[in-house]
Motif scaffolding. Sequence first.
Motif, PDB file in Angstrom:
ATOM      1  N   GLN A  65       0.844  -1.270  -0.078  1.00  0.00           N
ATOM      2  CA  GLN A  65       0.048   0.009   0.053  1.00  0.00           C
ATOM      3  C   GLN A  65       0.718   1.188   0.069  1.00  0.00           C
ATOM      4  O   GLN A  65       0.554   2.350  -0.313  1.00  0.00           O
ATOM      5  N   MET A  66       1.975   1.327   0.700  1.00  0.00           N
ATOM      6  CA  MET A  66       3.022   2.345   0.553  1.00  0.00           C
ATOM      7  C   MET A  66       3.933   2.663  -0.702  1.00  0.00           C
ATOM      8  O   MET A  66       4.566   3.338  -0.718  1.00  0.00           O
ATOM      9  N   ARG A  67       3.998   1.498  -1.487  1.00  0.00           N
ATOM     10  CA  ARG A  67       4.991   1.555  -2.509  1.00  0.00           C
ATOM     11  C   ARG A  67       4.056   2.490  -3.574  1.00  0.00           C
ATOM     12  O   ARG A  67       3.128   2.064  -4.078  1.00  0.00           O
ATOM     13  N   PRO A  68       4.917   3.374  -3.991  1.00  0.00           N
ATOM     14  CA  PRO A  68       4.560   4.142  -5.203  1.00  0.00           C
ATOM     15  C   PRO A  68       4.174   3.564  -6.459  1.00  0.00           C
ATOM     16  O   PRO A  68       5.070   2.369  -6.592  1.00  0.00           O
ATOM     17  N   GLU A  69       3.169   3.852  -7.047  1.00  0.00           N
ATOM     18  CA  GLU A  69       2.766   2.901  -8.268  1.00  0.00           C
ATOM     19  C   GLU A  69       4.140   3.200  -9.291  1.00  0.00           C
ATOM     20  O   GLU A  69       4.654   4.312  -9.730  1.00  0.00           O
ATOM     21  N   GLY A  70       4.428   2.040 -10.006  1.00  0.00           N
ATOM     22  CA  GLY A  70       5.518   1.721 -10.788  1.00  0.00           C
ATOM     23  C   GLY A  70       6.953   1.950 -10.326  1.00  0.00           C
ATOM     24  O   GLY A  70       8.025   1.814 -11.102  1.00  0.00           O
ATOM     25  N   SER A  71       7.029   2.026  -9.080  1.00  0.00           N
ATOM     26  CA  SER A  71       8.137   2.034  -8.469  1.00  0.00           C
ATOM     27  C   SER A  71       9.162   0.736  -8.486  1.00  0.00           C
ATOM     28  O   SER A  71       8.474  -0.314  -8.403  1.00  0.00           O
ATOM     29  N   ALA A  72      10.145   0.902  -8.385  1.00  0.00           N
ATOM     30  CA  ALA A  72      11.211  -0.476  -8.364  1.00  0.00           C
ATOM     31  C   ALA A  72      11.262  -0.832  -6.767  1.00  0.00           C
ATOM     32  O   ALA A  72      10.962  -0.009  -6.029  1.00  0.00           O
ATOM     33  N   LEU A  73      11.475  -2.064  -6.642  1.00  0.00           N
ATOM     34  CA  LEU A  73      11.378  -2.636  -5.142  1.00  0.00           C
ATOM     35  C   LEU A  73      12.635  -3.500  -5.019  1.00  0.00           C
ATOM     36  O   LEU A  73      12.714  -4.475  -5.670  1.00  0.00           O
ATOM     37  N   PHE A  74      13.221  -3.312  -3.974  1.00  0.00           N
ATOM     38  CA  PHE A  74      14.302  -3.921  -3.374  1.00  0.00           C
ATOM     39  C   PHE A  74      14.098  -4.568  -2.054  1.00  0.00           C
ATOM     40  O   PHE A  74      13.602  -3.599  -1.299  1.00  0.00           O
ATOM     41  N   LEU A  75      14.168  -5.784  -2.031  1.00  0.00           N
ATOM     42  CA  LEU A  75      13.992  -6.227  -0.503  1.00  0.00           C
ATOM     43  C   LEU A  75      15.140  -6.690   0.004  1.00  0.00           C
ATOM     44  O   LEU A  75      15.754  -7.417  -0.642  1.00  0.00           O
ATOM     45  N   LEU A  76      15.418  -6.430   1.313  1.00  0.00           N
ATOM     46  CA  LEU A  76      16.556  -7.002   2.061  1.00  0.00           C
ATOM     47  C   LEU A  76      16.135  -8.212   2.718  1.00  0.00           C
ATOM     48  O   LEU A  76      15.121  -8.153   3.399  1.00  0.00           O
ATOM     49  N   ASP A  77      16.847  -9.365   2.360  1.00  0.00           N
ATOM     50  CA  ASP A  77      16.355 -10.660   2.808  1.00  0.00           C
ATOM     51  C   ASP A  77      17.599 -11.498   2.996  1.00  0.00           C
ATOM     52  O   ASP A  77      18.301 -11.469   1.974  1.00  0.00           O
ATOM     53  N   GLU A  78      17.396 -12.563   4.046  1.00  0.00           N
ATOM     54  CA  GLU A  78      18.822 -13.044   4.042  1.00  0.00           C
ATOM     55  C   GLU A  78      18.871 -14.300   3.100  1.00  0.00           C
ATOM     56  O   GLU A  78      20.142 -14.784   2.644  1.00  0.00           O
ATOM     57  N   ARG A  79      17.826 -14.439   2.241  1.00  0.00           N
ATOM     58  CA  ARG A  79      17.894 -15.346   1.305  1.00  0.00           C
ATOM     59  C   ARG A  79      18.302 -14.658  -0.041  1.00  0.00           C
ATOM     60  O   ARG A  79      18.168 -15.216  -1.229  1.00  0.00           O
ATOM     61  N   GLY A  80      18.567 -13.409  -0.149  1.00  0.00           N
ATOM     62  CA  GLY A  80      18.661 -12.612  -1.160  1.00  0.00           C
ATOM     63  C   GLY A  80      20.320 -12.960  -1.614  1.00  0.00           C
ATOM     64  O   GLY A  80      20.946 -13.648  -1.197  1.00  0.00           O
ATOM     65  N   LYS A  81      20.639 -12.112  -2.977  1.00  0.00           N
ATOM     66  CA  LYS A  81      21.796 -12.331  -3.415  1.00  0.00           C
ATOM     67  C   LYS A  81      22.710 -11.205  -2.578  1.00  0.00           C
ATOM     68  O   LYS A  81      22.555 -10.213  -2.385  1.00  0.00           O
ATOM     69  N   ASN A  82      23.946 -11.668  -2.250  1.00  0.00           N
ATOM     70  CA  ASN A  82      25.053 -10.821  -1.866  1.00  0.00           C
ATOM     71  C   ASN A  82      25.756  -9.874  -2.917  1.00  0.00           C
ATOM     72  O   ASN A  82      26.062 -10.535  -3.999  1.00  0.00           O
ATOM     73  N   ALA A 121       9.395  -8.363  -6.220  1.00  0.00           N
ATOM     74  CA  ALA A 121      10.614  -7.387  -6.059  1.00  0.00           C
ATOM     75  C   ALA A 121      11.356  -7.509  -7.278  1.00  0.00           C
ATOM     76  O   ALA A 121      11.626  -8.629  -7.920  1.00  0.00           O
ATOM     77  N   ASP A 122      11.990  -6.498  -7.638  1.00  0.00           N
ATOM     78  CA  ASP A 122      13.093  -6.241  -8.656  1.00  0.00           C
ATOM     79  C   ASP A 122      14.394  -7.211  -8.250  1.00  0.00           C
ATOM     80  O   ASP A 122      14.938  -7.604  -9.430  1.00  0.00           O
ATOM     81  N   ARG A 123      14.431  -6.853  -6.868  1.00  0.00           N
ATOM     82  CA  ARG A 123      15.931  -7.433  -6.544  1.00  0.00           C
ATOM     83  C   ARG A 123      15.687  -8.041  -4.963  1.00  0.00           C
ATOM     84  O   ARG A 123      14.957  -7.167  -4.412  1.00  0.00           O
ATOM     85  N   THR A 124      16.188  -8.961  -4.632  1.00  0.00           N
ATOM     86  CA  THR A 124      16.236  -9.458  -3.229  1.00  0.00           C
ATOM     87  C   THR A 124      17.637  -9.358  -2.785  1.00  0.00           C
ATOM     88  O   THR A 124      18.528 -10.273  -3.458  1.00  0.00           O
ATOM     89  N   ILE A 125      18.150  -8.980  -1.899  1.00  0.00           N
ATOM     90  CA  ILE A 125      19.406  -8.440  -1.467  1.00  0.00           C
ATOM     91  C   ILE A 125      19.734  -9.038  -0.131  1.00  0.00           C
ATOM     92  O   ILE A 125      19.048  -8.911   0.777  1.00  0.00           O
TER      93      ILE A 125
END
Length: 160
Positions: A65-82, A121-125
């Motif tokens: 709900q907080m994400r601006p429409e069309g915005s890219a999304l990066f998630l910080l997650d322990e399963r993401g890519k270093n 997400a565009d990227r999970t980091i």
Amino acid sequence: MHIAICAVGRMKAGPERDLTDRYLERFAKGGPSVGLEFSGVSEIVESRAKSAEERCREESRKIAQMRPEGSALFLLDERGKNLTSRQLSEAIADLRDQGRRNLMIVIGGPDGHDDGLRQAADRTIAFGAQTWPHQIVRLMLAEQLYRTSTILSGHPYHRD
């Protein structure tokens, strides 16, 4: 490009917050010269649902709900890519150069992120394989955003 941080949980007063604020101020000052505007930090209250799955789903709904429409999304997650600092700065610069107007970087709650949000997400980091306290993750993200602005501007702060 506008960059916002969305975090599940509150950052309490203390040395971690002070240092985080210092790096975010530096980023806010240095980012515009390389086309990056800091849009601030939004905090979401941790869910009190009974199961981890429900908590993740509820928190993810609030994030969406907080994400601006069309915005890219990066998630910080322990399963993401270093990523190296340079790789992170290149990923952000690529979005900027593609004309993306907004990037939201999300720090999840203790239970992580909902699968639906992770898929969107565009990227999970990941900031390494370890699990980090929320306050330290915010501090590391703030420093990396500042470092990104210095890398993109050619400032000698970052050394390979």
